[in-house]
Structures are given as C-alpha cells and as structure tokens.
Design an enzyme around this catalytic site. Structure first.
Site, PDB file in Angstrom:
ATOM      1  N   GLU A   2       0.853  -1.192   0.000  1.00 55.81           N
ATOM      2  CA  GLU A   2       0.000   0.000   0.000  1.00 55.81           C
ATOM      3  C   GLU A   2       0.886   1.238   0.000  1.00 55.81           C
ATOM      4  O   GLU A   2       1.822   1.341   0.788  1.00 55.81           O
ATOM      5  CB  GLU A   2      -0.879  -0.005   1.250  1.00 55.81           C
ATOM      6  CG  GLU A   2      -1.754   1.212   1.389  1.00 55.81           C
ATOM      7  CD  GLU A   2      -2.555   1.226   2.682  1.00 55.81           C
ATOM      8  OE1 GLU A   2      -3.134   2.281   2.972  1.00 55.81           O
ATOM      9  OE2 GLU A   2      -2.593   0.211   3.393  1.00 55.81           O
ATOM     10  N   LYS A  10      -2.682  12.801   8.428  1.00 57.15           N
ATOM     11  CA  LYS A  10      -1.540  11.940   8.758  1.00 57.15           C
ATOM     12  C   LYS A  10      -0.191  12.633   8.593  1.00 57.15           C
ATOM     13  O   LYS A  10       0.809  12.162   9.130  1.00 57.15           O
ATOM     14  CB  LYS A  10      -1.596  10.653   7.942  1.00 57.15           C
ATOM     15  CG  LYS A  10      -2.735   9.759   8.412  1.00 57.15           C
ATOM     16  CD  LYS A  10      -2.567   8.351   7.940  1.00 57.15           C
ATOM     17  CE  LYS A  10      -3.661   7.483   8.564  1.00 57.15           C
ATOM     18  NZ  LYS A  10      -3.524   6.095   8.164  1.00 57.15           N
ATOM     19  N   ARG A  13       1.766  13.387  11.722  1.00 53.13           N
ATOM     20  CA  ARG A  13       2.466  12.282  12.374  1.00 53.13           C
ATOM     21  C   ARG A  13       3.969  12.332  12.147  1.00 53.13           C
ATOM     22  O   ARG A  13       4.736  11.845  12.960  1.00 53.13           O
ATOM     23  CB  ARG A  13       1.915  10.942  11.891  1.00 53.13           C
ATOM     24  CG  ARG A  13       0.490  10.714  12.326  1.00 53.13           C
ATOM     25  CD  ARG A  13      -0.017   9.403  11.817  1.00 53.13           C
ATOM     26  NE  ARG A  13      -1.343   9.129  12.339  1.00 53.13           N
ATOM     27  CZ  ARG A  13      -1.929   7.964  12.271  1.00 53.13           C
ATOM     28  NH1 ARG A  13      -1.321   6.950  11.688  1.00 53.13           N
ATOM     29  NH2 ARG A  13      -3.130   7.791  12.770  1.00 53.13           N
ATOM     30  N   GLU A  78       3.570   3.499   9.094  1.00 55.43           N
ATOM     31  CA  GLU A  78       2.495   3.906   8.186  1.00 55.43           C
ATOM     32  C   GLU A  78       2.958   4.855   7.086  1.00 55.43           C
ATOM     33  O   GLU A  78       2.184   5.191   6.203  1.00 55.43           O
ATOM     34  CB  GLU A  78       1.339   4.523   8.971  1.00 55.43           C
ATOM     35  CG  GLU A  78       0.615   3.501   9.823  1.00 55.43           C
ATOM     36  CD  GLU A  78      -0.644   4.043  10.450  1.00 55.43           C
ATOM     37  OE1 GLU A  78      -1.031   5.205  10.186  1.00 55.43           O
ATOM     38  OE2 GLU A  78      -1.260   3.292  11.230  1.00 55.43           O
ATOM     39  N   LYS A  99      -0.789   8.381 -10.241  1.00 55.98           N
ATOM     40  CA  LYS A  99      -1.318   7.283 -11.062  1.00 55.98           C
ATOM     41  C   LYS A  99      -0.870   5.918 -10.532  1.00 55.98           C
ATOM     42  O   LYS A  99      -1.471   4.903 -10.835  1.00 55.98           O
ATOM     43  CB  LYS A  99      -0.856   7.416 -12.513  1.00 55.98           C
ATOM     44  CG  LYS A  99      -1.501   8.554 -13.247  1.00 55.98           C
ATOM     45  CD  LYS A  99      -2.887   8.174 -13.631  1.00 55.98           C
ATOM     46  CE  LYS A  99      -3.252   8.730 -14.981  1.00 55.98           C
ATOM     47  NZ  LYS A  99      -4.553   8.294 -15.389  1.00 55.98           N
ATOM     48  N   TYR A 116     -14.769   2.965   9.099  1.00 51.56           N
ATOM     49  CA  TYR A 116     -15.071   4.278   8.535  1.00 51.56           C
ATOM     50  C   TYR A 116     -15.248   4.247   7.024  1.00 51.56           C
ATOM     51  O   TYR A 116     -15.656   5.231   6.434  1.00 51.56           O
ATOM     52  CB  TYR A 116     -14.048   5.337   8.953  1.00 51.56           C
ATOM     53  CG  TYR A 116     -12.605   4.933   8.805  1.00 51.56           C
ATOM     54  CD1 TYR A 116     -11.967   4.973   7.576  1.00 51.56           C
ATOM     55  CD2 TYR A 116     -11.891   4.506   9.916  1.00 51.56           C
ATOM     56  CE1 TYR A 116     -10.640   4.606   7.452  1.00 51.56           C
ATOM     57  CE2 TYR A 116     -10.559   4.140   9.793  1.00 51.56           C
ATOM     58  CZ  TYR A 116      -9.943   4.189   8.564  1.00 51.56           C
ATOM     59  OH  TYR A 116      -8.632   3.819   8.444  1.00 51.56           O
ATOM     60  N   ARG A 136     -11.593  -0.808  17.350  1.00 53.91           N
ATOM     61  CA  ARG A 136     -10.774   0.320  16.886  1.00 53.91           C
ATOM     62  C   ARG A 136     -10.911   0.504  15.376  1.00 53.91           C
ATOM     63  O   ARG A 136      -9.928   0.624  14.651  1.00 53.91           O
ATOM     64  CB  ARG A 136      -9.311   0.123  17.299  1.00 53.91           C
ATOM     65  CG  ARG A 136      -9.103   0.177  18.810  1.00 53.91           C
ATOM     66  CD  ARG A 136      -7.668  -0.037  19.223  1.00 53.91           C
ATOM     67  NE  ARG A 136      -7.115  -1.330  18.878  1.00 53.91           N
ATOM     68  CZ  ARG A 136      -7.342  -2.475  19.528  1.00 53.91           C
ATOM     69  NH1 ARG A 136      -8.147  -2.468  20.583  1.00 53.91           N
ATOM     70  NH2 ARG A 136      -6.772  -3.592  19.158  1.00 53.91           N
ATOM     71  N   LYS A 159      -9.070  -9.122  10.889  1.00 53.40           N
ATOM     72  CA  LYS A 159      -8.689  -9.992  11.953  1.00 53.40           C
ATOM     73  C   LYS A 159      -9.819 -10.923  12.316  1.00 53.40           C
ATOM     74  O   LYS A 159     -10.971 -10.667  11.985  1.00 53.40           O
ATOM     75  CB  LYS A 159      -8.166  -9.237  13.159  1.00 53.40           C
ATOM     76  CG  LYS A 159      -9.170  -8.363  13.898  1.00 53.40           C
ATOM     77  CD  LYS A 159      -8.600  -7.649  15.114  1.00 53.40           C
ATOM     78  CE  LYS A 159      -7.809  -6.453  14.817  1.00 53.40           C
ATOM     79  NZ  LYS A 159      -7.039  -5.818  15.860  1.00 53.40           N
TER      80      LYS A 159
END
Length: 190
Positions: A2, A10, A13, A78, A99, A116, A136, A159
């Site tokens: 990913e 983010k 962070r 991440e 792209k 979400y 979570r 999970k």
C-alpha cells in the site's frame, strides 16, 4: 504494498516531534523536513518485498538517514515503507506519480474492512459493513464476511477472534482444507 499520497491528517504524524516512551505524545515542536528528495507517502506495516529491497534498505545511506529521522514520529510504519516504495533508487520502486498509488485493497499483503469505509457496496462503499464486530474501526470478521473475504487476493486477513465468531474461523479452516486437497468448488457455495 500500500502506498498513497499522504492526507493532511496523517502528515502531522511526521511533521512534529513525538515523545516515544511507552506512550506516544505529540509535541508542538516541528521537525525538519524528511532527509530525502522524494515525497512522503502513507501505507501500512504489512507488505511483501524482495531480498534486493531489504538489502538496499539495510545498506543505503539515504534510507538510513530516513530511518533515523523517523525515530520520533508517530507510527512510522504507516509512512516509511510506502515512502521507500516510491523512491527511485529503491529496487522494485514505483514512480511517485499519483497514477501509481496503491490502496490497501489493491495491495497483496493484508485485507482489512475498516469501519469508517464500510457501508453498502450498492451505495458506493468499498465493502459492506462487518458482520462480526468492530475493534478500533477494524472488522473482526464474522461468518457473513467470508463470501467477500474469499473473493479477495490478499495473503492475510485481519482480523479474526473466536470470541467474536468462532463459526467464521471454522468455516474458513474448512475452505482452506478443501482448497489444499484440490477441491476449489467449495468457494462457490458461500
């Protein structure tokens, strides 16, 4: 793996210094820009890479500087791996152009139903709501999620918990056993 453009939420962070001592607390101290010439990307900690990728990460001076710079960021996994995947010098990298962005559903390592994002596929959501339970914002799969899950190409699913839905685990074990024995037709029955 990913690797997508980093959203504004983010970016904080890695733009701010974080105190990391058992817990992670963001300070008001802005960090220097990342010590690389490539842009930062976001992704997750689950990925599949080549030996050449790992060797490069362990030996390249620019990557080592980035690893050191990441020490006081929040959840560096991440952004670190997704950023490395877009750096031209890294073996197997892909261009930084939008792209080439790859979402968690397109990546191969791990599939997750995020709360979400869930809704109804017919209404444009990427997947239907979790039939197990959310922890979570992550779906703990239930038996009703298996038909969708078996259509995915990922190596791992996150999970499962026998206390949420033991039937889901037992059914998946049966499907995998039948596949191992060469009986692919079982997936058509879900």
């Amino acid at each position: 793996m990913e690797t997508e453009a980093t959203n504004d939420y983010k970016k904080a962070r890695w733009q701010y210094h974080h105190n990391v001592n058992g817990t992670v607390v963001r300070t008001d101290v802005k960090k220097s820009p990342p010590p690389i010439s490539s842009p930062m990307f976001m992704g997750n900690a689950y990925f599949v890479v080549t030996r050449a990728f790992v060797k490069h990460v362990m030996q390249d001076r620019e990557v080592q500087k980035l690893l050191e710079w990441e020490r006081d960021t929040y959840s560096p996994d991440e952004n670190l791996w997704a950023t490395l995947q877009r750096m031209p010098s890294v073996p197997g990298s892909i261009p930084a152009n939008i792209k080439y962005d790859e979402s968690d559903l397109q990546a191969i390592a791990r599939v997750v139903k995020w709360g979400y994002h869930a809704g109804s596929i017919k209404d444009g959501a990427p997947y239907d709501h979790c039939t197990g339970a959310y922890r979570r914002e992550v779906c703990v799969y239930g038996a009703g999620d298996l038909a969708w899950l078996l259509q995915q190409h990922h190596l791992f699913a996150n999970k499962f918990d026998p206390e949420v839905d033991d039937i889901a685990i037992r059914c998946l074990e049966s499907v995998l056993r039948f596949k191992m024995l060469g009986h692919d037709m079982v997936t058509d029955h879900f």
